[in-house]
Design a protein around this motif. Structure first.
Motif, mmCIF file in Angstrom:
data_model
loop_
_atom_site.group_PDB
_atom_site.id
_atom_site.type_symbol
_atom_site.label_atom_id
_atom_site.label_comp_id
_atom_site.label_asym_id
_atom_site.label_seq_id
_atom_site.Cartn_x
_atom_site.Cartn_y
_atom_site.Cartn_z
ATOM 1 N N LEU A 183 3.791 4.409 -4.230
ATOM 2 C CA LEU A 183 2.959 3.375 -3.977
ATOM 3 C C LEU A 183 3.855 2.494 -2.389
ATOM 4 C CD1 LEU A 183 1.616 2.239 -7.491
ATOM 5 C CD2 LEU A 183 0.585 3.453 -5.166
ATOM 6 N N VAL A 186 2.265 2.310 -0.035
ATOM 7 C CA VAL A 186 0.974 1.758 0.550
ATOM 8 C C VAL A 186 1.248 0.798 0.038
ATOM 9 C CG1 VAL A 186 -1.031 2.458 -1.133
ATOM 10 C CG2 VAL A 186 0.465 4.132 -0.955
ATOM 11 N N GLY A 187 0.306 0.086 1.130
ATOM 12 C CA GLY A 187 0.014 -1.421 0.730
ATOM 13 C C GLY A 187 -0.570 -2.249 0.193
ATOM 14 N N GLU A 188 -0.920 -3.319 0.134
ATOM 15 C CA GLU A 188 -1.807 -4.116 -0.817
ATOM 16 C C GLU A 188 -3.296 -3.936 -0.311
ATOM 17 O OE1 GLU A 188 -1.019 -5.941 -3.784
ATOM 18 O OE2 GLU A 188 0.593 -5.433 -2.975
ATOM 19 N N GLY A 190 -4.149 -1.114 0.718
ATOM 20 C CA GLY A 190 -4.147 0.045 0.702
ATOM 21 C C GLY A 190 -4.117 1.146 2.069
ATOM 22 N N THR A 192 -1.097 2.532 4.462
ATOM 23 C CA THR A 192 -0.440 3.821 4.351
ATOM 24 C C THR A 192 0.889 3.582 5.782
ATOM 25 O OG1 THR A 192 -1.502 5.145 5.670
ATOM 26 C CG2 THR A 192 -1.567 5.188 3.160
ATOM 27 N N PRO A 242 -3.814 7.038 -4.759
ATOM 28 C CA PRO A 242 -3.797 6.245 -3.877
ATOM 29 C C PRO A 242 -5.650 5.929 -2.434
ATOM 30 C CG PRO A 242 -1.797 7.134 -3.360
ATOM 31 C CD PRO A 242 -2.742 8.254 -4.162
ATOM 32 N N ASP A 255 -5.896 -3.045 -9.597
ATOM 33 C CA ASP A 255 -4.673 -2.521 -8.291
ATOM 34 C C ASP A 255 -5.278 -1.740 -7.252
ATOM 35 O OD1 ASP A 255 -2.837 -1.486 -6.969
ATOM 36 O OD2 ASP A 255 -1.252 -0.978 -8.351
ATOM 37 N N ARG A 257 -4.457 -0.830 -4.554
ATOM 38 C CA ARG A 257 -4.123 0.347 -4.014
ATOM 39 C C ARG A 257 -4.549 1.751 -3.929
ATOM 40 N NH1 ARG A 257 2.506 -1.083 -4.741
ATOM 41 N NH2 ARG A 257 1.356 -1.537 -6.761
#
Length: 350
Positions: A183, A186-188, A190, A192, A242, A255, A257
């Motif tokens: 994670l 992986v950004g907030e 979604g 990448t 993800p 979450d 993400r």
């Protein structure tokens, strides 16, 4: 591994060897239908020919053509899944449906893959996706009971189908089996970071190419480091993918993400792919377009988007859905080692 016997599948001696597996298949088919009917599901039958076979980058369809009364032509495809049609039925008002669907996927043939196979798909409106985890565990037990076995054994791995499946997230699996903080790439929203994941994968001893995308690296780590460790002793539910790896699943509320997606493994074999279903047509269109752009980049082709499906999605109630490889489940329950042992009439080899 090649097919277990080079003689034709219809040769009496070969059929005699396969018949115990086929009888197990027939019994499990009856038991599965009875289980769903006992849960108040309706069995449906949807069309095999579709305007779009699905919009996942690495799924390959068989293409056909429709010729109208006036000679007008348009492409049609054999479905890779009944998912689009099933969700249209949910939009129409059905609440709990299942289908033992014949589906087709090109470029796939081997001990666990066949060009034509059976997907068991089911959908529950208003149900959390965790309910599908309980469904999968129940179907493992049902198949074992019907086949009269207490263990699933395949390629040197063994599973107790009556044990409660373990549950592990992708983040936990990447950390535990590869020492990678998934994670962190992986950004907030979604998005990448391919460079971050590639650096972590390289440190973990996974081969990385300069032009690899985030998805390329993710898949390689999954195949090399994680999947061989799943479904040993008891089944594994690998969850919280993800969002970039869950094109048809809704984000997890706590979450964003990660998505409400899980896969079921037994003896290292992927058996099922399950979602809390995405019902936002604009977001679904964006994901389909991204998947088709990736397909164009890798394979030089793309499939059309089913506009009728996106229209139905706007009417579809919240739901969770699952797709389980029925032939693979029969293989494990019956003790077969090759998918063609559990198919009544395998597709002829080229």
């Amino acid at each position: 591994m090649s097919s277990p016997d080079p003689s034709p599948w219809w040769a009496p001696e070969r059929h005699r060897d396969r018949r115990p597996f086929l009888m197990a298949r027939a019994g499990i088919t009856r038991a599965v239908r009875g289980w769903f009917e006992g849960q108040a599901f309706v069995e449906v039958e949807t069309a095999a020919l579709q305007v779009s076979p699905g919009n996942e980058a690495h799924l390959h369809a068989f293409e056909s053509e429709s010729i109208g009364p006036g000679g007008e032509r348009r492409p049609l495809y054999l479905r890779t899944s009944p998912e689009f049609a099933a969700k249209k039925l949910l939009a129409a008002g059905e609440a709990q449906i299942f289908e033992l669907a014949r589906v087709w996927r090109n470029r796939e043939r081997g001990p666990l893959h066949h060009p034509e196979f059976t997907l068991l798909e089911w959908y529950r409106t208003g149900a959390p996706y965790e309910q599908l985890m309980a469904d999968c565990a129940a179907l493992l037990r049902l198949a074992a009971e019907t086949a009269g076995t207490e263990r699933f054994d395949f390629r040197g791995l063994s599973v107790d189908p009556f044990a409660e499946p373990e549950r592990i997230t992708l983040a936990e699996a990447f950390d535990g089996f590869a020492r990678i903080d998934l994670l962190a790439s992986v950004g907030e929203g979604g998005e990448t970071d391919a460079k971050a994941l590639a650096a972590a994968a390289k440190a973990a001893g996974v081969r990385v190419a300069a032009d690899d995308t985030w998805a390329d690296v993710f898949s390689r780590v999954l195949v090399e480091k994680i999947e061989p460790r799943l479904g040993q002793g008891r089944a594994t539910i690998l969850c919280e993918y993800p969002t970039a790896e869950a094109a048809l699943a809704r984000p997890k509320p706590s979450d964003p993400r990660v998505a409400e997606r899980f896969e079921l493994y037994a003896c290292g074999v992927e058996l099922a792919n399950c979602f809390g279903e995405l019902t936002d047509p604009a977001e679904q269109r964006r994901r389909f377009e991204a998947e088709m752009a990736e397909k164009q980049r890798v394979y030089g082709e793309r499939y059309p988007i089913d506009e009728d499906f996106l229209a139905a999605l706007a009417q579809m109630p919240p739901a969770s859905g699952a797709a389980l490889g029925f032939d693979r489940l029969v293989m494990l329950a019956a003790g077969a080692q090759h998918i063609e042992q559990v198919l009544w009439a395998p597709v002829a080899k080229p």
